[in-house]
Design a protein around this motif. Structure first.
Motif, PDB file in Angstrom:
ATOM      1  N   LEU A  23     -10.934 -17.379  10.391  1.00  0.00           N
ATOM      2  CA  LEU A  23     -10.605 -16.227  11.231  1.00  0.00           C
ATOM      3  C   LEU A  23      -9.716 -16.651  12.395  1.00  0.00           C
ATOM      4  O   LEU A  23      -8.729 -15.976  12.723  1.00  0.00           O
ATOM      5  CB  LEU A  23     -11.882 -15.583  11.766  1.00  0.00           C
ATOM      6  CG  LEU A  23     -12.763 -14.847  10.749  1.00  0.00           C
ATOM      7  CD1 LEU A  23     -14.062 -14.383  11.413  1.00  0.00           C
ATOM      8  CD2 LEU A  23     -12.027 -13.651  10.150  1.00  0.00           C
ATOM      9  N   ALA A  24     -10.070 -17.774  13.020  1.00  0.00           N
ATOM     10  CA  ALA A  24      -9.291 -18.241  14.161  1.00  0.00           C
ATOM     11  C   ALA A  24      -7.844 -18.506  13.765  1.00  0.00           C
ATOM     12  O   ALA A  24      -6.900 -18.090  14.460  1.00  0.00           O
ATOM     13  CB  ALA A  24      -9.927 -19.500  14.739  1.00  0.00           C
ATOM     14  N   ARG A  25      -7.643 -19.212  12.651  1.00  0.00           N
ATOM     15  CA  ARG A  25      -6.271 -19.524  12.216  1.00  0.00           C
ATOM     16  C   ARG A  25      -5.546 -18.265  11.736  1.00  0.00           C
ATOM     17  O   ARG A  25      -4.349 -18.083  12.024  1.00  0.00           O
ATOM     18  CB  ARG A  25      -6.309 -20.576  11.117  1.00  0.00           C
ATOM     19  CG  ARG A  25      -4.937 -20.965  10.566  1.00  0.00           C
ATOM     20  CD  ARG A  25      -3.991 -21.546  11.620  1.00  0.00           C
ATOM     21  NE  ARG A  25      -4.468 -22.788  12.188  1.00  0.00           N
ATOM     22  CZ  ARG A  25      -4.261 -23.990  11.655  1.00  0.00           C
ATOM     23  NH1 ARG A  25      -3.599 -24.116  10.510  1.00  0.00           N
ATOM     24  NH2 ARG A  25      -4.713 -25.072  12.280  1.00  0.00           N
ATOM     25  N   ALA A  26      -6.234 -17.373  11.033  1.00  0.00           N
ATOM     26  CA  ALA A  26      -5.586 -16.160  10.535  1.00  0.00           C
ATOM     27  C   ALA A  26      -5.094 -15.299  11.690  1.00  0.00           C
ATOM     28  O   ALA A  26      -3.970 -14.766  11.646  1.00  0.00           O
ATOM     29  CB  ALA A  26      -6.562 -15.371   9.663  1.00  0.00           C
ATOM     30  N   LEU A 178     -16.396 -13.180  -0.157  1.00  0.00           N
ATOM     31  CA  LEU A 178     -15.653 -14.377  -0.543  1.00  0.00           C
ATOM     32  C   LEU A 178     -16.226 -14.971  -1.817  1.00  0.00           C
ATOM     33  O   LEU A 178     -17.403 -15.348  -1.853  1.00  0.00           O
ATOM     34  CB  LEU A 178     -15.722 -15.425   0.569  1.00  0.00           C
ATOM     35  CG  LEU A 178     -15.262 -14.981   1.960  1.00  0.00           C
ATOM     36  CD1 LEU A 178     -15.525 -16.081   2.969  1.00  0.00           C
ATOM     37  CD2 LEU A 178     -13.787 -14.604   1.943  1.00  0.00           C
ATOM     38  N   PRO A 179     -15.432 -15.068  -2.885  1.00  0.00           N
ATOM     39  CA  PRO A 179     -15.884 -15.814  -4.068  1.00  0.00           C
ATOM     40  C   PRO A 179     -15.979 -17.299  -3.729  1.00  0.00           C
ATOM     41  O   PRO A 179     -15.480 -17.757  -2.698  1.00  0.00           O
ATOM     42  CB  PRO A 179     -14.771 -15.554  -5.092  1.00  0.00           C
ATOM     43  CG  PRO A 179     -13.945 -14.451  -4.532  1.00  0.00           C
ATOM     44  CD  PRO A 179     -14.094 -14.511  -3.050  1.00  0.00           C
ATOM     45  N   GLU A 208      -5.448 -23.021   4.236  1.00  0.00           N
ATOM     46  CA  GLU A 208      -5.913 -22.446   2.977  1.00  0.00           C
ATOM     47  C   GLU A 208      -7.115 -21.550   3.201  1.00  0.00           C
ATOM     48  O   GLU A 208      -7.234 -20.481   2.597  1.00  0.00           O
ATOM     49  CB  GLU A 208      -6.264 -23.567   1.989  1.00  0.00           C
ATOM     50  CG  GLU A 208      -6.882 -23.085   0.670  1.00  0.00           C
ATOM     51  CD  GLU A 208      -6.006 -22.107  -0.106  1.00  0.00           C
ATOM     52  OE1 GLU A 208      -6.558 -21.382  -0.952  1.00  0.00           O
ATOM     53  OE2 GLU A 208      -4.788 -22.053   0.143  1.00  0.00           O
ATOM     54  N   ALA A 209      -8.026 -21.962   4.088  1.00  0.00           N
ATOM     55  CA  ALA A 209      -9.178 -21.119   4.412  1.00  0.00           C
ATOM     56  C   ALA A 209      -8.716 -19.798   5.014  1.00  0.00           C
ATOM     57  O   ALA A 209      -9.250 -18.725   4.691  1.00  0.00           O
ATOM     58  CB  ALA A 209     -10.115 -21.851   5.364  1.00  0.00           C
ATOM     59  N   ALA A 210      -7.732 -19.857   5.915  1.00  0.00           N
ATOM     60  CA  ALA A 210      -7.218 -18.636   6.540  1.00  0.00           C
ATOM     61  C   ALA A 210      -6.579 -17.711   5.513  1.00  0.00           C
ATOM     62  O   ALA A 210      -6.785 -16.485   5.536  1.00  0.00           O
ATOM     63  CB  ALA A 210      -6.211 -19.002   7.628  1.00  0.00           C
ATOM     64  N   ARG A 211      -5.790 -18.291   4.602  1.00  0.00           N
ATOM     65  CA  ARG A 211      -5.154 -17.484   3.561  1.00  0.00           C
ATOM     66  C   ARG A 211      -6.206 -16.808   2.689  1.00  0.00           C
ATOM     67  O   ARG A 211      -6.119 -15.613   2.383  1.00  0.00           O
ATOM     68  CB  ARG A 211      -4.247 -18.362   2.699  1.00  0.00           C
ATOM     69  CG  ARG A 211      -3.490 -17.616   1.605  1.00  0.00           C
ATOM     70  CD  ARG A 211      -3.125 -18.519   0.444  1.00  0.00           C
ATOM     71  NE  ARG A 211      -4.287 -19.043  -0.252  1.00  0.00           N
ATOM     72  CZ  ARG A 211      -5.046 -18.339  -1.098  1.00  0.00           C
ATOM     73  NH1 ARG A 211      -4.778 -17.054  -1.337  1.00  0.00           N
ATOM     74  NH2 ARG A 211      -6.077 -18.900  -1.702  1.00  0.00           N
ATOM     75  N   PHE A 212      -7.211 -17.589   2.291  1.00  0.00           N
ATOM     76  CA  PHE A 212      -8.265 -17.091   1.406  1.00  0.00           C
ATOM     77  C   PHE A 212      -9.078 -15.989   2.084  1.00  0.00           C
ATOM     78  O   PHE A 212      -9.348 -14.936   1.481  1.00  0.00           O
ATOM     79  CB  PHE A 212      -9.162 -18.265   1.027  1.00  0.00           C
ATOM     80  CG  PHE A 212     -10.270 -17.922   0.075  1.00  0.00           C
ATOM     81  CD1 PHE A 212     -10.003 -17.569  -1.234  1.00  0.00           C
ATOM     82  CD2 PHE A 212     -11.597 -17.971   0.493  1.00  0.00           C
ATOM     83  CE1 PHE A 212     -11.030 -17.267  -2.119  1.00  0.00           C
ATOM     84  CE2 PHE A 212     -12.628 -17.680  -0.378  1.00  0.00           C
ATOM     85  CZ  PHE A 212     -12.342 -17.325  -1.693  1.00  0.00           C
ATOM     86  N   VAL A 213      -9.453 -16.199   3.331  1.00  0.00           N
ATOM     87  CA  VAL A 213     -10.252 -15.196   4.047  1.00  0.00           C
ATOM     88  C   VAL A 213      -9.425 -13.942   4.308  1.00  0.00           C
ATOM     89  O   VAL A 213      -9.922 -12.813   4.170  1.00  0.00           O
ATOM     90  CB  VAL A 213     -10.815 -15.794   5.349  1.00  0.00           C
ATOM     91  CG1 VAL A 213     -11.358 -14.708   6.264  1.00  0.00           C
ATOM     92  CG2 VAL A 213     -11.918 -16.796   5.027  1.00  0.00           C
ATOM     93  N   ALA A 214      -8.158 -14.101   4.676  1.00  0.00           N
ATOM     94  CA  ALA A 214      -7.314 -12.929   4.906  1.00  0.00           C
ATOM     95  C   ALA A 214      -7.160 -12.088   3.643  1.00  0.00           C
ATOM     96  O   ALA A 214      -6.986 -10.867   3.707  1.00  0.00           O
ATOM     97  CB  ALA A 214      -5.944 -13.373   5.417  1.00  0.00           C
ATOM     98  N   GLU A 215      -7.234 -12.737   2.490  1.00  0.00           N
ATOM     99  CA  GLU A 215      -7.121 -12.035   1.207  1.00  0.00           C
ATOM    100  C   GLU A 215      -8.370 -11.231   0.881  1.00  0.00           C
ATOM    101  O   GLU A 215      -8.308 -10.205   0.204  1.00  0.00           O
ATOM    102  CB  GLU A 215      -6.848 -13.063   0.102  1.00  0.00           C
ATOM    103  CG  GLU A 215      -6.656 -12.489  -1.282  1.00  0.00           C
ATOM    104  CD  GLU A 215      -6.410 -13.571  -2.319  1.00  0.00           C
ATOM    105  OE1 GLU A 215      -6.800 -13.376  -3.484  1.00  0.00           O
ATOM    106  OE2 GLU A 215      -5.833 -14.624  -1.958  1.00  0.00           O
ATOM    107  N   HIS A 216      -9.523 -11.684   1.370  1.00  0.00           N
ATOM    108  CA  HIS A 216     -10.799 -11.077   0.967  1.00  0.00           C
ATOM    109  C   HIS A 216     -11.560 -10.382   2.094  1.00  0.00           C
ATOM    110  O   HIS A 216     -12.573  -9.735   1.821  1.00  0.00           O
ATOM    111  CB  HIS A 216     -11.700 -12.160   0.364  1.00  0.00           C
ATOM    112  CG  HIS A 216     -11.184 -12.736  -0.917  1.00  0.00           C
ATOM    113  ND1 HIS A 216     -11.332 -12.107  -2.147  1.00  0.00           N
ATOM    114  CD2 HIS A 216     -10.503 -13.888  -1.166  1.00  0.00           C
ATOM    115  CE1 HIS A 216     -10.782 -12.848  -3.098  1.00  0.00           C
ATOM    116  NE2 HIS A 216     -10.269 -13.929  -2.530  1.00  0.00           N
TER     117      HIS A 216
END
Length: 436
Positions: A23-26, A178-179, A208-216
């Protein structure tokens, strides 16, 4: 006013750190200024927060700190757009006996500051029961505001649908699901996560965590649920006395467990910090008036420390005329010997008679209140110091003069008294604050 949130969970190991970093990075990638905090005595997570946000993160802790200290520490977020406080353990998990301003639970910080809680739920092996757990946490303490949940490690779209329906029926907002995603797993070792500075790819992992969380996860919905917090001026600053005017501080992979607020408080009081690396066979700066060895992972580097004769002889020479203090791992290095997990004994500095062993692991964990029986750098006999102990070593011998009477959070006296010999002192606990 910054949007403020607490990231918590029903238990440890559910994904609080990963979600906080993502969340912080996104939000930082969106151009927002993000400030992180860590609830509880953890010296590893703040470094990850700093890597994600570009801003220093500090600990806030209700067992060791009073309201004024916490208010002073969080006031650094006044210029932020978003504030994220990562919790420790489960939302309401603390100790049985109240400390300075609470039990050390994340809920104490959430209620004290009025920051709503985003709950990370891992519904593995569950469906509707996850909603019962979330609803129970929402309703357990009236003063804690609840924003909603993020599901982590959902098994399938059908699994997600079952859990979402149950949460919706309970009136709980679901911000996302999140899957499982192995690429954003943070490596661990026996004291928790592997430190941020030891991971060359930490930036890519957080991205990568930011990308993944922003997607879901619906980032806008999470921000909308955040509290609007107005920092309050603190009557007093940090209650921390520096150990000296010019401090030689051991800093490398073996000596890295330092609470950021401690270093800031030392500098704010006018002290100068001069780092050196025992692993690089460096010695304390000759112009320093005190040497401080923090905790870390000396057991992983015991052979190298033992082989670094220049460091050990230089430390002994320094201690002939000036104070040297060690915390936990630093205390072990001040001792006579350290036995590693393979049963091999390594000679340490010998400034104290302490013998420790990792051959038979025994966890020592918890808050500590120490009443000094003898002086240590920065503190006189009678001072009441609050801190935290966390290590897996066994004490084989602790023959020197006890430094303090040490109590756990229940008030019981414990055997880890610390030691004093000449100018050398050491404790197993990490200092966080001194009672006012």
């Amino acid at each position: 006013m910054p949007a403020s949130l607490v990231i918590s969970a029903p238990a440890s190991g559910v994904g609080k750190t990963t979600l906080t970093l993502a969340l912080a990075r996104a939000w930082r990638n969106r151009g927002l200024n993000v400030q992180c905090f860590k609830s509880g005595p953890d010296y590893i997570d703040p470094a990850f927060h700093a890597a994600a946000t570009g801003r220093a993160s500090v600990n806030v802790d209700s067992w060791t700190m009073d309201h004024s200290t916490i208010a002073h520490l969080v006031s650094r977020a006044a210029d932020a757009d978003v504030v994220l406080a990562e919790g420790s353990m489960g939302l309401f998990d603390g100790v049985a006996a109240r400390g300075v301003s609470g039990t050390g639970a994340t809920a104490d910080i959430a209620e004290m500051l009025g920051w709503p809680v985003v709950l990370v739920i891992d519904p593995s092996g569950q469906a509707q029961t996850a909603a019962a757990i979330a609803a129970g946490l929402r309703d357990y303490r009236a003063g804690v505001r609840f924003a909603g949940v993020v599901l982590n490690r959902v098994a399938s779209p059908r699994h997600e649908d079952l859990v979402r329906r149950a949460l919706n029926e309970a009136g709980i907002e679901v911000f996302g699901a999140l899957p499982r995603h192995a690429e954003i797993s943070l490596p661990k070792r026996h004291l928790g996560l592997v430190q941020a500075e030891e991971q060359a790819e930490i930036g890519k992992l957080i991205d990568e965590a930011a990308r993944f969380v922003a997607e879901h996860v619906d980032l806008d919905a999470v921000l909308h649920a955040a509290g609007k917090w107005s920092p309050q001026a603190a009557a007093n600053g940090l209650n921390v006395t520096p150990p000296g005017q010019r401090i030689a501080l051991a800093r490398d992979a073996a000596f890295s467990f330092v609470y950021p607020h401690m270093l800031e408080a030392w500098r704010a009081a006018g002290a100068e910090i001069v780092p050196f690396s025992p692993l690089a066979d460096e010695v304390p700066d000759a112009s320093a008036d005190v040497c401080w060895l923090p905790g870390g992972y000396p057991e992983l580097h015991a052979g190298k420390i033992a082989a670094n004769a220049r460091f050990r002889s230089g430390l002994r020479a320094f201690a002939e005329t000036r104070p040297v203090h060690g915390e936990c791992g630093g205390y072990m290095v001040l001792g006579a010997g350290l036995t590693d997990a393979d049963g091999i004994r390594h000679e340490m500095s010998g400034l104290l008679g302490l013998e420790t062993s990792f051959a038979k692991r025994r966890m020592h964990l918890g808050y500590r209140l120490a009443e000094l029986a003898a002086p240590m750098p920065g503190h006189q006999p009678g001072a009441r110091l609050r801190g935290h102990e966390f290590h897996y070593s066994t004490i084989l011998a602790q023959p020197d003069t006890p430094l303090a009477v040490v109590h756990d959070a229940t008030g019981a006296v414990i055997a880890e008294t610390g030691s004093r010999r000449g100018h050398a002192t050491g404790t197993f606990f990490h200092l966080i604050a001194e009672d006012r």
